[in-house]
Design a protein around this motif. Structure first.
Motif, PDB file in Angstrom:
ATOM      1  N   GLN A   2       0.837  -1.202   0.000  1.00  0.00           N
ATOM      2  CA  GLN A   2       0.000   0.000   0.000  1.00  0.00           C
ATOM      3  C   GLN A   2       0.872   1.253   0.000  1.00  0.00           C
ATOM      4  O   GLN A   2       2.026   1.227   0.455  1.00  0.00           O
ATOM      5  N   SER A  32      -0.360   0.237  -4.282  1.00  0.00           N
ATOM      6  CA  SER A  32      -1.787   0.565  -4.377  1.00  0.00           C
ATOM      7  C   SER A  32      -2.093   1.829  -3.588  1.00  0.00           C
ATOM      8  O   SER A  32      -1.481   2.112  -2.565  1.00  0.00           O
ATOM      9  N   SER A  33      -3.060   2.554  -4.080  1.00  0.00           N
ATOM     10  CA  SER A  33      -3.429   3.818  -3.425  1.00  0.00           C
ATOM     11  C   SER A  33      -4.477   3.607  -2.343  1.00  0.00           C
ATOM     12  O   SER A  33      -5.038   2.541  -2.209  1.00  0.00           O
TER      13      SER A  33
END
Length: 122
Positions: A13, A121-122
């Motif tokens: 993340q 990942s955002s």
């Protein structure tokens, strides 16, 4: 000829950390001819760009977009190079390639690993 094998990478993340490692193998002449080891990356639709590079004498160079977040370290005795990636951003998503610049009596140029995927990942 030098062979490069990457390990590490994966999915993380945004704000997280990952580390990559690269081990070099080959003849004594080719290993001794590695004047620099480092990392490049290539995102879809973009050109391959420098992430970080370390010369045999310890000089390091970073791409502007990773300065202050990524750290390269090299172990000349073990013929390995590591990349510690902190504060990762979605734009760091790319295939990361280990690279060596090699100068021997029979070869002068770059050697590349097969690459390892890093996805943030955002």
């Amino acid at each position: 000829q030098v062979q490069l094998v990457e390990s590490g990478g994966g999915l993380v993340q945004a704000g997280g950390s990952l580390s990559l490692s690269c081990a070099a193998s080959g003849s004594n002449a080719s290993i001794n001819g590695m004047v620099a080891m480092g990392w490049y990356r290539q995102a879809p639709g973009k050109q391959r760009e420098l992430v970080a590079s370390s010369t045999r004498d310890g000089s390091v160079d970073y791409g502007d977009s990773v300065k202050g977040r990524f750290t390269i370290s090299r172990d000349n005795a073990m013929n390995t190079v590591h990349l510690q990636m902190n504060s990762l951003k979605p734009e760091d998503t790319a295939v990361y390639y280990c690279n060596a610049r090699v100068y021997t009596s029979t070869y002068a140029g770059h050697v590349w690993g097969r690459g390892t995927q890093v996805t943030v990942s955002s």
